[in-house]
Scaffold this active site. Structure first.
Site, PDB file in Angstrom:
ATOM      1  N   VAL A  24       0.814  -1.217   0.000  1.00  0.00           N
ATOM      2  CA  VAL A  24       0.000   0.000   0.000  1.00  0.00           C
ATOM      3  C   VAL A  24       0.846   1.264   0.000  1.00  0.00           C
ATOM      4  O   VAL A  24       2.053   1.223   0.256  1.00  0.00           O
ATOM      5  CB  VAL A  24      -0.969   0.001   1.208  1.00  0.00           C
ATOM      6  N   GLU A  25       0.204   2.398  -0.288  1.00  0.00           N
ATOM      7  CA  GLU A  25       0.847   3.726  -0.375  1.00  0.00           C
ATOM      8  C   GLU A  25       2.032   3.728  -1.346  1.00  0.00           C
ATOM      9  O   GLU A  25       3.063   4.331  -1.086  1.00  0.00           O
ATOM     10  CB  GLU A  25       1.274   4.226   1.017  1.00  0.00           C
ATOM     11  N   GLY A  26       1.860   3.055  -2.468  1.00  0.00           N
ATOM     12  CA  GLY A  26       2.914   2.939  -3.463  1.00  0.00           C
ATOM     13  C   GLY A  26       3.637   1.622  -3.290  1.00  0.00           C
ATOM     14  O   GLY A  26       4.415   1.460  -2.351  1.00  0.00           O
TER      15      GLY A  26
END
Length: 824
Positions: A503-505
Site C-alpha cells: 500500500v501507499e505505493g
C-alpha cells in the site's frame, strides 16, 4: 622577483611545476571553490612559475571563456541549449510528473545527493521525543485500548470488538491529526507515529483502523485544503467518530499509475441555478469503505460547458461524498491475507452532489486533486507505515529475544548458538535502525517539512526491513511461530506483512521510480533547474545551472578519487570517538554516489527512468546513505552510549555493505556513450580495491544479538515503544515472566553445573539435581524454589496452542458459514 622566474627555479622541472599547479587547482575543486577563484588561482600559478605560453594559454583560455558570462553564453550555452531542446535527449516532464516533483520539500536528502553533505546538518537534525501531552495519551488511552484488544480474538471474530470501536471513537483516535479547535487531538507527526507504533505491536487490524483516518483521506485534505464551511461541517464529526471516513483512489486500471484514474465527475448547472456534479466510479482496495459514512473520492473532472472557466478537462479533483447519497454502493469486502480490517470495493453510479460542498476547497479546488494528493503523501508516507513496521519489529525483537533466551536445546538456551545469533543480530540491529529512522524523519515532519523523497525512502526501507525481521523471527521460533493460537505472537504479523509492502505505493514502484527517479531531479542541486530552463527555452537560467553542474561533477570526481584513496580520512567529522570512521565513509560514499548519478543522467538522458535496474541500484545506495545517517544521528542524540556501539556498528557496517553491493552492480552495468560498458573493468576494480564495507563481522553480530537476550535497560530501549503486557496469562507477558525468572536462576544453575564438573553431583539435568544439591549445601532452599519456578515458567513459555477437533472445525465452520452468508 628573480626567484619567481621559471628559470630561477633551478632543478624544478616543467612536469613538477605543472603537477603543483594541477594539484592546487584540484584542491580548489575539492573544496568547492567557485569558477572565478579557480581561474584566478590558475592565473596566479602560471605567473608565479612563469610557465611558457604553450602551457599557460591552453589552461587559462578555456577558464576565461567559462568565467566571462556573456562570452560563455554566446559561444557555448545558447548553442548547447538549442541542441538539447531539439534533440529530445533530456526527458520531457508531464504535468503530473511536475506536480509530483514539486510536491513537498528537499531536506537532508539534498545534502546526501550533493556529494558534499554538510555532516553538521546531518548530526544536528531534530530527533524529537514525545512531549508530556502526547506521552499521556500513549501511556493512557493507547495502552488501554491495547489491553482491551486480543489480536487472536480479532482474527477469530473478523472484526474489532464493539467496545473497542466505541473506545476509539470516544477517545478521538480518529481525530489525531485534526486541530484542537475542530475537536481533534492535534498530535504532531512524532506523536501520531508513536501511537500507530504501539498499536501495531499489539494488533495490525487495530493499527490499520486507527492509522487510515489519520493519513491520506478526508480529514487531512480538509485540514489543508477545505473551505471554512467544510471544516466546520466535517472535522468535529470526524474527530469524535460520528462520521467514519475512507478515501477512494485505487481502481482496476489505476494502481501504481494513480494518474490513470477513470472515475469521472461532470459539472452541470442544476435547476436551482447552482453547480452540481454527476459522479461515476468503480474503486477497489478502499480501507474502511464498508463502514464509512463519508467517502473521499479522486476523479477526473469534466466541464463540457466550461462553467468553472478552467476548460473542458480541469484534471484530477478530490471531493467528499456522504455514503448515504443515492447511487453510492458499499457493503462488500476484500480479504487481504486474512487480516480482518475493512478493505473493500465501492462504486458509484449517477451520484449527484453539489459542487461547492463536495470539492475540497470548493470551486477553487477543481483540477488541483493531483497536487493535493502528492503534497499529502509527501509527508504521510513517513508516518503510518514506518511506524507500523517499527512497532512490529520491536515486538518481534522483544518476543524472539526472550524465546531464544528461554528455549533450551542440548542443555543451552538456543540464543547462544551461533546459527541463532545470526538472525538475532539482524533483528536487533535492524530494529534499532528502524527506530532511528522513524524519529529522524518525524523530526523533519514536526517542523513542517514535507520531504517527499525521504518519506519514500522511509516507507520502502522500513517495510522491507520489517519483512526480513519477521522472517528471521519465524525462523528462530520455528514450530512455535507456525502453530496458530492465542500464544502465537508472530503468525498474524507474518501474514500481514505483504499489506505494508503493497500500500501507499507498491515497493517495487517506490524503489525504482520514486526514490531515485524523483530524487535525481528533486534532490539534485541543478538537474531540475536545467530541465525547466530547457523546457522554457530560457538561456540565462540554463547557463546559470549548466556550468555549475559541470563544476559539481568535476568536484565530485576529484573528491571521489581523493576520498577513495584515503578511505575518507580527508573528511572533517562532527563527532568524536568511535563513530568518526563511519562519518568519514558516509562522506566518501556520498561523493561517489553523486558522481555516478551524474554519469548515469548524462549517459541515458530521458531513457534513465526506463532503466529500472539501474535506478533501483541507485535507490538502494541513496537509501542506505540516509539510513546510515539516521543511525549515526541516533547514537549522537542518545548520548553516545557505549553499550549501543554494537548496534551502531552493525547498522553502519550493514549499510555500507548494501551500498557496496549497489556500487559494484552499477559499475558492472552502466553503459556510457561511445564507451559502452568499458567502465565495468576499471570501475569494478576500483570498487573492489576501495570497498565501502563488507558487512558486520561475527564479533559485532554476537554483541548485537546478546542485547536481546538479557532483561534490562538496553533491551527496554530497543523495544521501548511497544505494548508489553504484565499479565503472565498473555503471550508476551508469559515470555517476559519466564525470561526474568530464567535470568535470575542463571547463577544457581551455574552452581549446579560447577558441582557436576567438580564431581560433587552426578551428571543429570540441573533441575533433577535440586534435592541432592540442597541436601549437600550446594544451593539454598530459596534457590531451589527459584530454579523450579524458572523451569515451570520456561515450559509454559515455550508451549504452543492445540485444539480439540470440535474446536478446530468449529472455527473453520464459523468462517465458512459467514462466507456462504455473504455470498447470498
Amino acid at each position: 622577483m628573480e626567484l619567481l622566474h621559471y628559470g630561477a627555479l633551478g632543478g624544478w622541472s616543467a612536469g613538477a611545476i605543472c603537477a603543483i599547479v594541477a594539484s592546487t587547482v584540484l584542491g580548489a575543486v575539492f573544496t568547492g571553490a567557485p569558477l572565478w577563484s579557480i581561474t584566478a588561482l590558475a592565473a596566479a600559478a602560471c605567473w608565479t612559475f612563469a610557465l611558457p605560453w604553450w602551457i599557460s594559454v591552453p589552461v587559462l583560455l578555456p577558464l576565461l571563456v567559462l568565467t566571462i558570462v556573456p562570452l560563455r553564453r554566446a559561444l557555448l550555452s545558447d548553442r548547447l541549449l538549442r541542441v538539447l531542446r531539439d534533440s529530445g535527449f533530456l526527458p520531457a516532464i508531464s504535468d503530473t510528473e511536475k506536480a509530483a516533483i514539486a510536491a513537498g520539500t528537499v531536506w537532508l536528502d539534498g545534502e546526501l545527493f550533493s556529494g558534499r553533505p554538510s555532516l553538521q546538518k546531518l548530526i544536528g537534525a531534530d530527533y524529537p521525543d514525545l512531549d508530556a501531552e502526547a506521552l499521556r495519551f500513549v501511556d493512557g488511552p493507547v495502552a488501554t485500548v491495547c489491553r482491551m484488544t486480543s489480536d487472536w480474538q480479532v482474527h477469530q471474530q473478523r472484526d474489532l470488538p464493539p467496545e473497542v470501536w466505541d473506545y476509539l471513537k470516544r477517545e478521538r483516535f480518529f481525530g489525531m491529526i485534526i486541530p484542537k479547535e475542530y475537536g481533534g487531538l492535534g498530535l504532531t507527526a512524532s506523536a501520531n507515529s508513536a501511537v500507530v507504533q504501539k498499536l501495531a505491536s499489539r494488533s495490525l487490524p487495530l493499527a490499520i483502523t486507527v492509522m487510515v483516518p489519520n493519513s491520506l483521506g478526508p480529514a487531512e485534505l480538509l485540514v489543508h485544503y477545505g473551505t471554512e464551511a467544510q471544516k466546520k461541517r466535517w472535522l468535529p464529526a470526524l474527530a469524535t467518530g460520528q462520521e467514519v471516513p475512507c478515501f477512494a483512489l485505487t481502481e482496476p486500471g489505476a494502481g501504481s499509475d494513480a494518474g490513470a484514474i477513470q472515475a469521472t465527475g461532470v459539472v452541470f448547472r442544476g435547476e436551482d441555478g447552482k453547480l452540481w456534479l454527476r459522479l461515476q466510479w468503480h474503486k477497489r482496495y478502499i480501507t474502511l469503505a464498508a463502514v464509512a459514512t463519508v467517502l473521499g473520492l479522486a476523479f477526473q473532472l469534466h466541464d463540457p460547458e466550461n462553467l468553472l472557466g478552467k476548460g473542458p478537462f480541469p484534471g484530477i479533483t478530490c471531493g467528499l461524498v456522504p455514503t448515504s447519497t443515492p447511487g453510492v454502493v458499499l457493503g462488500r469486502r476484500h480479504d487481504p491475507m486474512g487480516v480482518p480490517f475493512y478493505n473493500c470495493p465501492t462504486s458509484g453510479r449517477d451520484v449527484l452532489v453539489p459542487l461547492e460542498d463536495t470539492i475540497f476547497g470548493g470551486a477553487a479546488g477543481a483540477g488541483r486533486g493531483w497536487q493535493m494528493l502528492m503534497e499529502c503523501l509527501a509527508a504521510g508516507r513517513g508516518i503510518s507505515l514506518p511506524a507500523t513496521a517499527t512497532g512490529g519489529a520491536q515486538m518481534v525483537a522483544r518476543s524472539v529475544g526472550a524465546y531464544a533466551a528461554v528455549r533450551q536445546q542440548f542443555g543451552l538456551p538456543i540464543g547462544r548458538f551461533e546459527g541463532i545469533e545470526e538472525p538475532l543480530a539482524r533483528i536487533a540491529g535492524s530494529t534499532w535502525l528502524l527506530e532511528a529512522m522513524r524519529r529522524y524523519v518525524n523530526g523533519a515532519l514536526d517542523k513542517g517539512q514535507q520531504p517527499a523523497v525521504v518519506t519514500a525512502i522511509a516507507k520502502y526501507n522500513t517495510t522491507e526491513l520489517w519483512r526480513k525481521i519477521i522472517n528471521d523471527g519465524m525462523d528462530v521460533m520455528g514450530g512455535a511461530a507456525i502453530s496458530r493460537g492465542p500464544r502465537n505472537l508472530l503468525a498474524n504479523a507474518y501474514a500481514g506483512t505483504p499489506i505494508c509492502i503493497t500500500v501507499e505505493g507498491a515497493n517495487i514502484l517506490t524503489r525504482t521510480l520514486m526514490i531515485f527517479g524523483q530524487g535525481a531531479i528533486r534532490c539534485h542541486p541543478y538537474a531540475y533547474k536545467q530541465l525547466d530552463a530547457i523546457g522554457r527555452g530560457d538561456g540565462r537560467a540554463f547557463d546559470a545551472a549548466f556550468w555549475p553542474h559541470l563544476g559539481h561533477v568535476a568536484r565530485n570526481g576529484v573528491r571521489t578519487l581523493l576520498l577513495g584513496l584515503t578511505r575518507g580520512w580527508l573528511t572533517w567529522t562532527p563527532s568524536a570517538g568511535a563513530a568518526k570512521r563511519w562519518w568519514r565513509r558516509l562522506n566518501w560514499a556520498s561523493s561517489e554516489f553523486a558522481l555516478l548519478a551524474d554519469l548515469a543522467m548524462g549517459a541515458y538522458g530521458g531513457d534513465l527512468k526506463r532503466k529500472e535496474k539501474i535506478t533501483g541500484r541507485f535507490a538502494d545506495w541513496f537509501s542506505w546513505l540516509f539510513l546510515c545517517s539516521a543511525a549515526l544521528r541516533r547514537f549522537e542524540a542518545e548520548g553516545r552510549r557505549r553499550e549501543d556501539l554494537p548496534l551502531l556498528a552493525w547498522a553502519c557496517e550493514h549499510a555500507f555493505a548494501r551500498m557496496q553491493e549497489a556500487r559494484e552492480g552499477l559499475y558492472q552495468n552502466l553503459s556510457l556513450p561511445v564507451l559502452g560498458r568499458a567502465l565495468a573493468l576499471p570501475g569494478g576494480l576500483w570498487a573492489r580495491l576501495t570497498r565501502f564495507g563488507g558487512g558486520p563481522d561475527d564479533r559485532i553480530g554476537q554483541q548485537a544479538a546478546r542485547t536481546l537476550l538479557q532483561p534490562g535497560g538496553q533491551r527496554d530501549r530497543i523495544t521501548g515503544r511497544i505494548h508489553v503486557p504484565t499479565e503472565a496469562g498473555e503471550a508476551l507477558g508469559r515470555l517476559e515472566h519466564a525470561l526474568q525468572l530464567c535470568s535470575d536462576a542463571e547463577p544457581v544453575l551455574k552452581k549446579l553445573k560447577d558441582a557436576v564438573r567438580g564431581g560433587r553431583l552426578p551428571k543429570a539435568r540441573p533441575e533433577a539435581l535440586l534435592d541432592q544439591a540442597v541436601e549437600r549445601g550446594i544451593v539454598s532452599e530459596s534457590e531451589r524454589k527459584l530454579v523450579q519456578a524458572a523451569e515451570t515458567a520456561r515450559a509454559e513459555a515455550v508451549a504452543v496452542d492445540s485444539f480439540t477437533l470440535a474446536e478446530y472445525l468449529g472455527a473453520g465452520a464459523t468462517a465458512a458459514a459467514a462466507s456462504e452468508l455473504a455470498a447470498h
